[in-house]
Scaffold this motif. Structure first.
Motif, PDB file in Angstrom:
ATOM      1  N   LEU A  84       0.825  -1.211   0.000  1.00 48.71           N
ATOM      2  CA  LEU A  84       0.000   0.000   0.000  1.00 48.71           C
ATOM      3  C   LEU A  84       0.861   1.264   0.000  1.00 48.71           C
ATOM      4  O   LEU A  84       0.526   2.248  -0.666  1.00 48.71           O
ATOM      5  CB  LEU A  84      -0.981  -0.021   1.181  1.00 48.71           C
ATOM      6  N   ARG A 157     -11.743   5.912  -6.024  1.00 45.72           N
ATOM      7  CA  ARG A 157     -11.454   6.322  -4.635  1.00 45.72           C
ATOM      8  C   ARG A 157     -10.035   5.890  -4.253  1.00 45.72           C
ATOM      9  O   ARG A 157      -9.472   4.968  -4.858  1.00 45.72           O
ATOM     10  CB  ARG A 157     -12.463   5.734  -3.646  1.00 45.72           C
ATOM     11  N   ASN A 158      -9.471   6.555  -3.277  1.00 43.31           N
ATOM     12  CA  ASN A 158      -8.163   6.211  -2.690  1.00 43.31           C
ATOM     13  C   ASN A 158      -6.990   6.237  -3.667  1.00 43.31           C
ATOM     14  O   ASN A 158      -5.992   5.560  -3.446  1.00 43.31           O
ATOM     15  CB  ASN A 158      -8.230   4.830  -2.014  1.00 43.31           C
ATOM     16  N   PRO A 197     -10.203  -1.592  -2.732  1.00 48.03           N
ATOM     17  CA  PRO A 197     -10.058  -0.250  -2.148  1.00 48.03           C
ATOM     18  C   PRO A 197     -10.116   0.892  -3.171  1.00 48.03           C
ATOM     19  O   PRO A 197     -10.312   2.047  -2.781  1.00 48.03           O
ATOM     20  CB  PRO A 197      -8.669  -0.309  -1.479  1.00 48.03           C
ATOM     21  N   SER A 198      -9.950   0.591  -4.464  1.00 49.55           N
ATOM     22  CA  SER A 198      -9.957   1.647  -5.497  1.00 49.55           C
ATOM     23  C   SER A 198     -11.330   1.929  -6.076  1.00 49.55           C
ATOM     24  O   SER A 198     -11.467   2.864  -6.862  1.00 49.55           O
ATOM     25  CB  SER A 198      -9.064   1.257  -6.678  1.00 49.55           C
ATOM     26  N   THR A 200     -15.628   2.317  -5.652  1.00 49.20           N
ATOM     27  CA  THR A 200     -16.836   2.409  -4.823  1.00 49.20           C
ATOM     28  C   THR A 200     -17.821   1.306  -5.198  1.00 49.20           C
ATOM     29  O   THR A 200     -17.741   0.732  -6.296  1.00 49.20           O
ATOM     30  CB  THR A 200     -17.543   3.766  -5.030  1.00 49.20           C
ATOM     31  N   GLU A 228      -3.804  -5.001   3.028  1.00 54.40           N
ATOM     32  CA  GLU A 228      -4.842  -4.803   2.013  1.00 54.40           C
ATOM     33  C   GLU A 228      -6.105  -5.597   2.394  1.00 54.40           C
ATOM     34  O   GLU A 228      -7.228  -5.077   2.329  1.00 54.40           O
ATOM     35  CB  GLU A 228      -4.295  -5.288   0.659  1.00 54.40           C
ATOM     36  N   TRP A 231      -8.017  -3.941   5.127  1.00 55.28           N
ATOM     37  CA  TRP A 231      -8.698  -2.742   4.613  1.00 55.28           C
ATOM     38  C   TRP A 231      -9.996  -3.147   3.883  1.00 55.28           C
ATOM     39  O   TRP A 231     -11.045  -2.518   4.051  1.00 55.28           O
ATOM     40  CB  TRP A 231      -7.729  -2.010   3.670  1.00 55.28           C
ATOM     41  N   VAL A 232      -9.897  -4.195   3.100  1.00 56.21           N
ATOM     42  CA  VAL A 232     -11.072  -4.664   2.352  1.00 56.21           C
ATOM     43  C   VAL A 232     -12.178  -5.112   3.316  1.00 56.21           C
ATOM     44  O   VAL A 232     -13.368  -4.838   3.102  1.00 56.21           O
ATOM     45  CB  VAL A 232     -10.681  -5.800   1.374  1.00 56.21           C
ATOM     46  N   LEU A 235     -13.939  -2.096   4.477  1.00 55.45           N
ATOM     47  CA  LEU A 235     -14.759  -1.475   3.429  1.00 55.45           C
ATOM     48  C   LEU A 235     -16.024  -2.291   3.135  1.00 55.45           C
ATOM     49  O   LEU A 235     -17.037  -1.749   2.707  1.00 55.45           O
ATOM     50  CB  LEU A 235     -13.929  -1.329   2.137  1.00 55.45           C
ATOM     51  N   TYR A 242     -12.459 -11.749   1.020  1.00 59.00           N
ATOM     52  CA  TYR A 242     -12.158 -10.776  -0.043  1.00 59.00           C
ATOM     53  C   TYR A 242     -12.922 -11.119  -1.338  1.00 59.00           C
ATOM     54  O   TYR A 242     -13.536 -10.262  -1.972  1.00 59.00           O
ATOM     55  CB  TYR A 242     -10.634 -10.796  -0.268  1.00 59.00           C
TER      56      TYR A 242
END
Ligand code: GUN
Ligand code: FE
Length: 424
Positions: A84, A157-158, A197-198, A200, A228, A231-232, A235, A242
């Motif tokens: 990241l 995003r991000n 994460p990229s 929406t 990662e 983070w997923v 989200l 995942y």
């Protein structure tokens, strides 16, 4: 009738772990399609021109099922950072440069050339989010003779200041890009949500519908790095794993390519095997970014489809012979981590992963199967030290994988066309 007949030591990988060897054999193609590998030239070709490559190896051309074209200029940069941080510090700023079409043209022309010169004729590739640069990439690949799939990246995003679209821009640019790339002959579009994460939920929903409506393939990243994955989870608290984040938008099927899968556990691997998702093992990248050591042998034993990727520029080696050797090394590291309870990849298995395993994604069969478009290369090992005893063709292939020779590729055929000759 266009006829190609190549004579040499022909080595193909028609099945996992099995090399088929024809010494002093003939590989024939009619109108660009393989008609067969023959120990003796068939009567019907009597009198036809034969290209005699002497002792050289004639191999299937390898495929690279995962690489990032706009990261080509940053190979070997930032290799001391985890995923990241590396994305933010190196990958995103580099990709942002591809808003400049002149820069894109220069770099993509060089990349396409280097791919062909190293014998890679089929790819599944990420571009950046830029529509114009993506079309330039497709043009340059097509011009050089590289075939396969290219995706305009979606990221709303991000991404940071210079590398992010609004959701609306991402939708609009994707549709305009799809419209503009209809005329390519050998390069086709693939939908490319960068990773969870990229994108929406709204964008993922759009891409899922688009994939279904237009029967488009999809590529992304899965379970590469523990930070990662955490983070997923944050989200998408509704998804226990995942992969479910892709599945819930209809992006999980036989036309899906997922890079890495380093940390996919038994349940996630079963989901891949059942859906027929293609996992792309990128051993150099996984080591460079300290992501982990993917359990490739376990994936294969459990029936997951696996192919290889350079993952430029997480990976530093573009040449798929190098990547095949790295996959063997990674499987040995995995064996040690697994208390010697798992096996490592043999040369024949790793070579199968490099040249045949991803073939079905391109609608082809493994090996030099009759009827398939010719994807082949001539590889010389005459520049290597003279061996102490005669070597078998399989041993010669092994040595070539490990030796990182420059200029060893003598000629390349892609989709039936000769696209490279060293003397050209
Ligand atoms: N995950 C999301 N983007 C990337 C990328 O560019 N490289 C790698 N290795 N992983 C990613
Ligand atoms: Fe990647």
């Amino acid at each position: 009738m266009a006829l190609t007949i190549l004579k040499g030591t022909i080595v193909s990988a028609p099945a996992p772990g099995r090399l088929e060897v024809t010494e002093g054999g003939f590989l024939a193609a009619e109108e660009g399609r393989v008609s067969g590998v023959f120990p003796v030239l068939p009567e019907r070709y009597a009198g036809a021109a034969v290209e005699d490559w002497g002792d050289a190896l004639i191999l299937q051309a390898p495929m690279d099922l995962h690489l990032h074209a706009p990261q080509y200029p940053m190979r070997g940069c930032g290799m001391d950072l985890p995923l990241l941080d590396w994305l933010n510090a190196y990958a995103f700023p580099t990709e942002a440069r591809f808003s400049d079409p002149d820069y894109a043209r220069e770099l993509y022309r060089a990349l396409a050339r280097e791919l062909i010169e190293s014998g890679t004729t089929r790819v599944c590739m990420f571009s950046s989010l830029h529509r114009e640069a993506t079309l330039i990439l497709m043009e340059e690949l097509e011009r050089a003779g590289v075939t396969g799939f290219v995706g305009k990246v979606n990221m709303d995003r991000n991404g940071g200041k210079n590398l992010q679209e609004t959701t609306e821009e991402s939708r609009r640019e994707t549709l305009l890009w799809l419209e503009a790339c209809q005329d390519f002959q050998h390069i086709r579009p693939i939908l490319t949500p960068r990773f969870i994460p990229s994108c929406t939920d709204e964008l993922m929903d759009f891409l899922g519908q688009l994939a279904a409506e237009r029967s488009l393939p999809v590529q992304s990243h899965l379970s590469e790095n523990t930070g990662e994955i955490q983070w997923v989870k944050e989200l998408h608290p509704d998804c226990s794993q995942y992969w479910e984040c892709y599945a819930k938008y209809g992006l999980w099927n036989r036309r899906t390519v997922m890079a890495h899968c380093v940390w996919s556990d038994e349940r996630e691997r079963r989901a891949m095997a059942e859906a027929g998702v293609l996992a792309v093992h990128c051993p150099d990248s996984n080591q460079n970014l300290c992501s982990g050591t993917a359990p490739v042998k376990t994936m294969l034993r459990e029936g997951v489809r696996v192919a290889l990727g350079s993952d430029i520029a997480g990976g530093d080696r573009l040449n798929m012979l190098d990547v095949a050797a790295s996959a063997i090394r990674a499987s040995k590291a995995r064996r040690i981590l697994d208390n010697w309870e798992t096996e490592f990849l043999t040369v024949a298995e790793a070579w199968y992963l490099a040249v045949s395993a991803g073939a079905s994604f391109f609608g082809a069969r493994p090996g030099f199967a009759p009827g398939e478009p010719l994807h082949a290369l001539v590889l010389s090992d005459s520049g290597l030290p003279r061996p102490a005893r005669p070597m078998t063709p399989a041993e010669r292939l092994e040595r070539c994988l490990y030796h990182r020779q420059r200029d060893a590729v003598q000629a390349v055929w892609s989709e039936g066309r000769r696209v490279f000759s060293r003397t050209m």
